[in-house]
Design a protein around this motif. Structure first.
Motif: not given
Length: 119
Positions: A59, A61, A54, A52, A92, A36
């Motif tokens: 997810t 960043y 999607e 974030p 991810t 993150e």
């Protein structure tokens, strides 16, 4: 006198070489970082959590709306090459390491990050 000069010469040569090796090891060292805090487009780390993004059930960043758009539309930017194994890894799912300059590297496993850190 000559043995003392030889010893001083050897010390003078050996110390800078050792210091150079220590500096190289420190520059090569990566610290693990949470996803993150990483812009996965620019591959840089930030002090605060990023936006974030999607994509399907994953997810990613990004640091700005341009990076959000890139992550949504460019499948290639969502993966990286593990510098140890040479395999492609989804960002991810990667173990992420950051260097002293804030550049991040993506690894398949924590073991690969640890191998990368070994001098």
């Amino acid at each position: 006198m000559r043995p003392i000069l030889n010893a001083l010469f050897m010390l003078f040569v050996a110390v800078p070489a050792f210091a150079h090796e220590a500096t190289q090891a420190a520059e090569h060292w990566l610290e693990p970082v949470e996803a993150e805090y990483v812009c996965m487009v620019n591959d840089t780390v930030f002090e605060k959590p990023q936006i974030p993004v999607e994509v399907g059930d994953k997810t990613y960043y990004g640091c700005c709306m341009g990076c959000v758009s890139t992550l949504q539309n460019d499948t290639a930017i969502r993966s990286a090459i593990d510098p140890v194994s040479g395999n492609q890894v989804d960002k991810t799912e990667a173990v992420i390491g950051v260097d002293a300059d804030g550049k991040v590297y993506y690894f398949e496993t924590l073991e690969n990050l640890e191998k990368y850190n070994k001098p």
